[in-house]
Motif scaffolding. Sequence first.
Motif, PDB file in Angstrom:
ATOM      1  N   GLU A   1       0.823  -1.219   0.000  1.00 18.21           N
ATOM      2  CA  GLU A   1       0.000   0.000   0.000  1.00 18.21           C
ATOM      3  C   GLU A   1       0.858   1.271   0.000  1.00 18.21           C
ATOM      4  OE1 GLU A   1       1.077  -1.580   2.495  1.00 18.21           O
ATOM      5  OE2 GLU A   1       0.547  -0.750   4.463  1.00 18.21           O
ATOM      6  N   GLY A   2       2.181   1.118   0.014  1.00 12.54           N
ATOM      7  CA  GLY A   2       3.089   2.278   0.070  1.00 12.54           C
ATOM      8  C   GLY A   2       3.751   2.359   1.428  1.00 12.54           C
ATOM      9  N   ALA A   3       4.830   3.120   1.521  1.00 15.63           N
ATOM     10  CA  ALA A   3       5.600   3.208   2.763  1.00 15.63           C
ATOM     11  C   ALA A   3       4.818   3.954   3.833  1.00 15.63           C
ATOM     12  CB  ALA A   3       6.923   3.908   2.501  1.00 15.63           C
ATOM     13  N   SER A   4       4.850   3.438   5.047  1.00 16.56           N
ATOM     14  CA  SER A   4       4.189   4.144   6.144  1.00 16.56           C
ATOM     15  C   SER A   4       5.202   4.850   7.040  1.00 16.56           C
ATOM     16  CB  SER A   4       3.333   3.191   6.961  1.00 16.56           C
ATOM     17  OG  SER A   4       4.141   2.207   7.541  1.00 16.56           O
TER      18      SER A   4
ATOM     19  N   CYS B   1       4.182  -0.857  10.943  1.00 19.90           N
ATOM     20  CA  CYS B   1       5.622  -0.523  10.979  1.00 19.90           C
ATOM     21  C   CYS B   1       6.434  -1.475  10.089  1.00 19.90           C
ATOM     22  CB  CYS B   1       6.120  -0.605  12.421  1.00 19.90           C
ATOM     23  SG  CYS B   1       7.916  -0.588  12.544  1.00 19.90           S
ATOM     24  N   PRO B   2       7.228  -0.915   9.175  1.00 22.06           N
ATOM     25  CA  PRO B   2       7.986  -1.777   8.257  1.00 22.06           C
ATOM     26  C   PRO B   2       9.044  -2.623   8.954  1.00 22.06           C
ATOM     27  CG  PRO B   2       8.620   0.528   7.979  1.00 22.06           C
ATOM     28  CD  PRO B   2       7.435   0.516   8.885  1.00 22.06           C
ATOM     29  N   ILE B   3       9.542  -2.163  10.099  1.00 19.72           N
ATOM     30  CA  ILE B   3      10.496  -2.976  10.855  1.00 19.72           C
ATOM     31  C   ILE B   3       9.782  -4.214  11.404  1.00 19.72           C
ATOM     32  CG2 ILE B   3      12.019  -3.041  12.877  1.00 19.72           C
ATOM     33  CD1 ILE B   3      12.516  -0.029  12.440  1.00 19.72           C
ATOM     34  N   ALA B   4       8.588  -3.989  11.974  1.00 20.98           N
ATOM     35  CA  ALA B   4       7.816  -5.113  12.503  1.00 20.98           C
ATOM     36  C   ALA B   4       7.460  -6.098  11.394  1.00 20.98           C
ATOM     37  CB  ALA B   4       6.556  -4.602  13.197  1.00 20.98           C
TER      38      ALA B   4
ATOM     39  N   PRO C   1       3.755   8.091   2.856  1.00 23.61           N
ATOM     40  CA  PRO C   1       2.487   8.351   2.166  1.00 23.61           C
ATOM     41  C   PRO C   1       1.345   7.450   2.647  1.00 23.61           C
ATOM     42  CG  PRO C   1       4.266   7.831   0.586  1.00 23.61           C
ATOM     43  CD  PRO C   1       4.871   7.820   1.939  1.00 23.61           C
ATOM     44  N   ALA C   2       1.657   6.233   3.079  1.00 25.88           N
ATOM     45  CA  ALA C   2       0.592   5.298   3.444  1.00 25.88           C
ATOM     46  C   ALA C   2       0.354   5.235   4.951  1.00 25.88           C
ATOM     47  CB  ALA C   2       0.917   3.910   2.899  1.00 25.88           C
ATOM     48  N   ALA C   3       0.976   6.122   5.714  1.00 25.06           N
ATOM     49  CA  ALA C   3       0.874   6.037   7.178  1.00 25.06           C
ATOM     50  C   ALA C   3      -0.561   6.243   7.652  1.00 25.06           C
ATOM     51  CB  ALA C   3       1.789   7.069   7.824  1.00 25.06           C
TER      52      ALA C   3
END
Lengths: 157, 157
Positions: free
Chosen positions: A99-102, B3-6, B138-140
């Motif tokens: 969905e894109g970077a959060s 979270c991308p780390i998680a 952008p997706a946060a």
Amino acid sequence: MQCPIARSLERVGEWWSILIIRDCVHGLRRFDEFEKSLGISPNILTRRLTGLVEAGLLERRQYSERPPRFEYVLTERGEDFRPVLAALLTWGNKHFAPEGASVVFGNRETGQIADPVMVDRISGRPLSDPVFSTAPGPAAEGDVLERHLRLLNSGIG
Amino acid sequence: MQCPIARSLERVGEWWSILIIRDCVHGLRRFDEFEKSLGISPNILTRRLTGLVEAGLLERRQYSERPPRFEYVLTERGEDFRPVLAALLTWGNKHFAPEGASVVFGNRETGQIADPVMVDRISGRPLSDPVFSTAPGPAAEGDVLERHLRLLNSGIG
């Protein structure tokens, strides 16, 4: 084990430990802050915090005498873990965020989103350049040395 | 969890998984090679290999029909994990190798030992520069967005 990756994982090789360090980088310090952020049970959190203190990544500091209260602050060793977090974040953004970077690294001066990459500080070249390969270091012996000699012989290293 | 780390840790958040990827980077492919390298029990190894295949880091390929034999090869997603390994190696060398580094990145052209550092490809500046901070992408949404807004408000972000 002599491998530096294995030695690192001995200290942070648990899911929760890495997320606790992430939270510390984000400025969290107190038990209840970690508990809320991670949705983790108090006794697992206690165990992981103690492990990180023993491994020298966190320092436990008393900030109130009555009642006795403690906070956890990153040591230099804990601060130095940031590149691992940045690498995990970059990999997660690329592969597990359809969905894109959060979460991104923002450059406050330019407003641009950074594009993190591992380079060699000396030559400035990306570490993915085929000119680089892992090699036995000055202290290599036993398994590690044998593994790398095997790699060299097979032309892979 | 957003979270991308998680999300990354969901895929490789186990000690053994990361060491298996390290071995793949070193050119190992076969069950018995991993078993010997890691000193791991066959059923844990099977579970970890299956997990890495399901997470899309390894591809399982048949290399012999009779008897049926399989090997494990890094996918592009698995290859992209290399910077995480490099960051763990660098951190391990700095903090957990009092006798000196046993594994390094060597530059084949110059014969020098590389000094790995995470930089922003766009500006060329190290990611440790205070100009960079994590920010909502952008997706946060949800937790991730709330966390970063809280950080901004407290002046930490």
